[in-house]
Every structure is written in structure tokens, then in C-alpha cells.
Design an enzyme around this catalytic site. Structure first.
Site, PDB file in Angstrom:
ATOM      1  CB  CYS A 132      -0.923  -0.019   1.214  1.00  0.00           C
ATOM      2  SG  CYS A 132      -2.129   1.344   1.247  1.00  0.00           S
ATOM      3  CB  CYS A 133       3.804   2.252   2.042  1.00  0.00           C
ATOM      4  SG  CYS A 133       3.137   2.502   3.701  1.00  0.00           S
ATOM      5  CB  CYS A 213      -2.504   6.468   5.900  1.00  0.00           C
ATOM      6  SG  CYS A 213      -1.663   7.039   4.407  1.00  0.00           S
ATOM      7  CB  CYS A 216      -1.436   2.522   8.782  1.00  0.00           C
ATOM      8  SG  CYS A 216      -1.962   1.390   7.480  1.00  0.00           S
ATOM      9  CB  CYS A 239       5.813   5.056   4.678  1.00  0.00           C
ATOM     10  SG  CYS A 239       6.792   6.458   4.117  1.00  0.00           S
TER      11      CYS A 239
END
Length: 255
Positions: A132-133, A213, A216, A239
Site C-alpha cells: 500500500c505504501c 494515514c 495505519c 513507509c
């Protein structure tokens, strides 16, 4: 040290922007020099070439942004809009831009096709936070930094063990990554905020001393590591935008 020792190559030649030796010389030149003076000289004399600030507009971001703006409000500020931020972060970003008079905010977003292909549900953070990062932060920043020779970060040594021994100037690919606040303590930061009446994100008072985010980022109890609320339950502390790039690895983004 003469400016010629830190030549900024023409974009048409194949010479690297910077080398490890350049970073070492800068660390030596500014050893013992306070942050404000270092920024004044480095920006004023063009020692860093084309430079941008990478800012999360998080808990302590106002200090670095104020320091840079005090020298040059036109330095580009890059913000990664991941699509997963707290609403308070977006509002605070806009507030700080107005308060500091920043003139070149650049909002970097993930590639829409990549998102559709790899995170159609928007839930990749829940089972693959690294992936995702990569999509939402690493790749957009790589594109955003393509025209720059150096970047400023807001990292501090007290934030985490992974940041404890970082230098002021480090090599990141063939770019420089500059950590102006790396030696600052939490007390010094708090004092700087108070002295300059800098606005604070409301998320701090809500229990978030380190903010990423929303999915998280968890609240942190008093006395805990400020970054312990980031990716809680995962073996993950960064990240990816500050992960050193292995030399010669063609699969790693260069930024």
C-alpha cells in the site's frame, strides 16, 4: 569549502548529482552550525541544487516548514496525498500553507491505473501495508522528485531507533537527503513552536504524536515511543520513502 566542490551537473550530462563524498563534505562544513544558519547558507549559495521539502504536515512539520520559509517561501513543498489521510491532516496542511505564506505546494497522488490494478478495494493497507505504501507514497514521491537534486525531511533522532544515527546530509541514490532537525530534541521543537506561535494539528491533542494515514495510525499512550502507533501489529517502522536504496538494484525506485 568552495562552491565548486559541490558542482551541480547539467541535466544533459551523465555525471551524478551528488556523491557520498559530497555528503561527507557538507556534514563536515556544517558541523556545529545551527540549523537556521545552515539553511540560510545552503539555500542562499545554491549548495543543494534544485531542492524541495517533503512534508507530511504532521505533528511537528510546522517547525521545518517555518525554518525553510524564513529563508525562502518559494521552495517547493511536496505533500503525498495518499487518499487515506485524516481529514484533520488535509485541513492542517491548508492552514499551514496560509500561515507560512508558502507559494509552491505540490500535491502528489498515486497513479489511478496502479490503484485500480493493485488496490481496487482500497483495503490493501489491511493485509499488505508495504504494498500500500509503495503505491500511495513511494511511487508518487519518486515521480515528484524526478526534477530535484535534493530534498529536506523532518526526521529527528529521538523519534525512533531507526533514525537515531542519521547524519544531517545523506546520499539517496544520486540525490541528497537533508535532515535539518535530526539533532533537535522534543523540548527544542516544543520551544520553537511556542516561540513562533506555530499552529499545531488537532490530532496531537487527540493522542497522535506521529501521524500517517488514518487506517495505519493508532493513538499512543503517554510515555510510549511516539511512532509506536504507526502500523501497530506489523513489523514495519517506515513507509518506504526513507528506506535506503540498495546500490545497483534496478527494481528499486530511485528518488
Amino acid at each position: 569549502m568552495a562552491n565548486a566542490a559541490l558542482r551541480i551537473p547539467d541535466r544533459l550530462d551523465l555525471a551524478p548529482r551528488f556523491t557520498a563524498a559530497d555528503a561527507a563534505r557538507l556534514n563536515e562544513r556544517f558541523r556545529g552550525v545551527d540549523t537556521q544558519e545552515m539553511l540560510r547558507v545552503a539555500l542562499g549559495e545554491g549548495l543543494l541544487g534544485e531542492v524541495a521539502v517533503v512534508s507530511s504536515f504532521g505533528a511537528e512539520s510546522a517547525a521545518l516548514l517555518h525554518l525553510v520559509a524564513s529563508v525562502d517561501r518559494s521552495v517547493p513543498v511536496l505533500f503525498l496525498d495518499t487518499g487515506k489521510h485524516f481529514p484533520e491532516t488535509i485541513a492542517y496542511r491548508d492552514e499551514l500553507v496560509r500561515f507560512l505564506g508558502l507559494t509552491d505546494l505540490r500535491i502528489l497522488q498515486p497513479d489511478a491505473e496502479r490503484l485500480a490494478a493493485r488496490d481496487e478495494s482500497g483495503l490493501r493497507w489491511s493485509y499488505d501495508p508495504d504494498g500500500c505504501c509503495e503505491i500511495r507514497k513511494v511511487e508518487p514521491l519518486a515521480r515528484g522528485l524526478a526534477g530535484f537534486d535534493a530534498s529536506f525531511t523532518g526526521r529527528k533522532a529521538f523519534q525512533a531507533a531507526t533514525r537515531a544515527n542519521l547524519p544531517r546530509f545523506e546520499l539517496d541514490g544520486d540525490r541528497l537527503k537533508v535532515n535539518p532537525l535530526i539533532t533537535w530534541s522534543k523540548e527544542e521543537l516544543d520551544g520553537y513552536f511556542a516561540a513562533h506561535n506555530l499552529p499545531v494539528t488537532p490530532l496531537v491533542a487527540m493522542g497522535y504524536p506521529s501521524i500517517g494515514c488514518q487506517p495505519c495510525t493508532n493513538k499512543v499512550a503517554p510515555g510510549e515511543d511516539p511512532r509506536s502507533g504507526r502500523w501497530s501489529g506489523w513489523n514495519k517502522t517506515e513507509c518506504g520513502i526513507h528506506t535506503p536504496i540498495p546500490d545497483g538494484d534496478p527494481n528499486q525506485p530511485v528518488f
